[in-house]
Design an enzyme around this catalytic site. Structure first.
Site, mmCIF file in Angstrom:
data_model
loop_
_atom_site.group_PDB
_atom_site.id
_atom_site.type_symbol
_atom_site.label_atom_id
_atom_site.label_comp_id
_atom_site.label_asym_id
_atom_site.label_seq_id
_atom_site.Cartn_x
_atom_site.Cartn_y
_atom_site.Cartn_z
ATOM 1 N N ASP A 1 131.128 -12.920 127.730
ATOM 2 C CA ASP A 1 131.092 -14.239 127.090
ATOM 3 C C ASP A 1 129.798 -14.985 127.439
ATOM 4 O O ASP A 1 129.197 -14.748 128.486
ATOM 5 C CB ASP A 1 132.308 -15.044 127.566
ATOM 6 C CG ASP A 1 132.624 -16.194 126.630
ATOM 7 O OD1 ASP A 1 132.002 -16.305 125.554
ATOM 8 O OD2 ASP A 1 133.497 -17.013 126.988
ATOM 9 N N HIS B 1 123.296 -12.547 121.087
ATOM 10 C CA HIS B 1 124.026 -11.274 121.032
ATOM 11 C C HIS B 1 123.079 -10.098 121.282
ATOM 12 O O HIS B 1 123.450 -9.120 121.930
ATOM 13 C CB HIS B 1 124.740 -11.124 119.688
ATOM 14 C CG HIS B 1 125.810 -12.161 119.473
ATOM 15 N ND1 HIS B 1 126.711 -12.506 120.458
ATOM 16 C CD2 HIS B 1 126.119 -12.937 118.400
ATOM 17 C CE1 HIS B 1 127.534 -13.444 119.987
ATOM 18 N NE2 HIS B 1 127.181 -13.726 118.756
ATOM 19 N N LEU C 1 130.865 8.817 132.292
ATOM 20 C CA LEU C 1 131.509 7.502 132.200
ATOM 21 C C LEU C 1 132.130 7.375 130.808
ATOM 22 O O LEU C 1 131.507 7.770 129.817
ATOM 23 C CB LEU C 1 130.476 6.400 132.420
ATOM 24 C CG LEU C 1 130.953 4.959 132.273
ATOM 25 C CD1 LEU C 1 130.322 4.077 133.358
ATOM 26 C CD2 LEU C 1 130.601 4.362 130.917
HETATM 27 C C1 FPP Z 1 130.826 -13.772 123.311
HETATM 28 O O1 FPP Z 1 129.833 -14.724 123.374
HETATM 29 C C2 FPP Z 1 130.247 -12.552 122.792
HETATM 30 C C3 FPP Z 1 130.626 -11.954 121.640
HETATM 31 C C4 FPP Z 1 131.708 -12.449 120.772
HETATM 32 C C5 FPP Z 1 129.961 -10.760 121.153
HETATM 33 C C6 FPP Z 1 129.563 -9.801 122.214
HETATM 34 C C7 FPP Z 1 128.838 -8.726 121.581
HETATM 35 C C8 FPP Z 1 127.767 -8.107 122.080
HETATM 36 C C9 FPP Z 1 127.153 -8.371 123.395
HETATM 37 C C10 FPP Z 1 127.210 -7.020 121.302
HETATM 38 C C11 FPP Z 1 127.814 -5.753 121.787
HETATM 39 C C12 FPP Z 1 127.445 -4.713 120.875
HETATM 40 C C13 FPP Z 1 127.853 -3.454 120.986
HETATM 41 C C14 FPP Z 1 127.327 -2.510 120.047
HETATM 42 C C15 FPP Z 1 128.794 -2.975 121.975
HETATM 43 P P1 FPP Z 1 129.967 -16.035 122.492
HETATM 44 O O2 FPP Z 1 129.222 -15.825 121.234
HETATM 45 O O3 FPP Z 1 131.416 -16.378 122.308
HETATM 46 O O4 FPP Z 1 129.247 -17.068 123.417
HETATM 47 P P2 FPP Z 1 129.566 -18.616 123.505
HETATM 48 O O5 FPP Z 1 130.975 -18.748 123.977
HETATM 49 O O6 FPP Z 1 128.573 -19.079 124.521
HETATM 50 O O7 FPP Z 1 129.331 -19.192 122.155
#
Ligand code: FPP
Length: 245
Positions: free
Chosen positions: A22, A39, A133
């Site tokens: 997050d 992201h 893994l």
């Molecule tokens: C939460 O942060 C994150 C997500 C909903 C997306 C996480 C995805 C990635 C890191 C990409 C992973 C990709 C692969 C291919 C595995 P948020 O956007 O909710 O952050 P915020 O709460 O600060 O707005």
């Protein structure tokens, strides 16, 4: 990794770590960047954390990358996240395979566009015998949806009510064959499960980091492992009694 500081691992290391990654959006906002830049930074960090997990001897890593609720985000963000998944498979699959990473998907794959589903299936097939893994990517994943899917399949298979017990339910989940997570890490400070591994996490230890995911690095992971090692897992027993670990 020559300039990486050696770290003395605690005796007790989790077999399976699950992470709610997050804080990408907040990380981006703090830098006046678009959310998708957050992201992308999150993906860069995932690569680092994956390497650290291999270094630390973690056998299973489950990451919450796209939830069943994330469809409610702006269309551009959803599309951008799907593109990121596709780019990651195109760009990283060969390297992950060479490193011995076994890719698995947990969630409802059928809602993704067909070419993306195909790439995910190919990645799973290509890496299925790798042993270093196991990386479970939770994509279009929801813990409640998972339990509903399991119940539907149990009923469809004609299992009688008296045969339904906890091990059987576990075998019908997307994570069938994986041990339950020992440690669930959530970055960016929120104190909630957000529909993640709600069955499998019944006895997991939780670790909340205030750091946003793009900055949750090897040292932060190490701190989480030290904290985990200091916990006594009781599984409902009294202090000092033997656990089934
Ligand atoms: C939460 O942060 C994150 C997500 C909903 C997306 C996480 C995805 C990635 C890191 C990409 C992973 C990709 C692969 C291919 C595995 P948020 O956007 O909710 O952050 P915020 O709460 O600060 O707005």
């Amino acid at each position: 990794m020559t300039d990486v500081k050696p770290l003395k691992l605690p005796d007790k290391v989790p077999t399976h770590i699950a992470i709610i990654m997050d804080g990408n959006g907040r990380w981006a906002r703090a830098r006046s960047l678009p959310r998708l830049a957050g992201h992308r930074a999150g993906v860069d960090n995932l690569r680092r954390v994956l390497e650290a997990c291999v270094e630390f001897g973690i056998q299973y890593l489950t990451i919450y990358a796209f939830s069943t609720e994330n469809w409610n985000r702006p269309v551009d963000e959803v599309r951008g996240l799907m593109n990121i998944l596709e780019e990651v498979i195109d760009r990283e699959l060969q390297k992950l395979n060479e490193k011995g990473v076994q890719l698995r998907h947990i969630g409802r794959l059928e809602r993704l566009r067909p070419e993306l589903q195909e790439k995910v299936r190919h990645a799973i097939e290509l890496t299925r015998n790798n042993q270093k893994l196991v990386l479970n990517i939770a994509w279009n994943y929801g813990g409640r949806a998972e339990i509903v899917d399991a119940i539907q399949q149990i009923v469809a298979d004609g299992i009688s009510p008296d045969e339904v017990e906890e091990d059987l339910v576990s075998r019908y989940l997307y994570t069938a064959g994986c041990p339950d997570p020992d440690l669930i890490i959530r970055t960016a400070g929120e104190l909630r499960a957000s529909n993640f591994l709600i069955w499998q996490g019944a006895y997991s230890e939780w670790y909340i980091a205030s750091t946003y995911w793009p900055e949750f690095d090897r040292e932060e992971l190490f701190k989480a492992l030290c904290e985990y090692a200091s916990r006594e897992r009781r599984f409902g027993r009294v202090p000092g009694s033997v656990s089934p670990e």
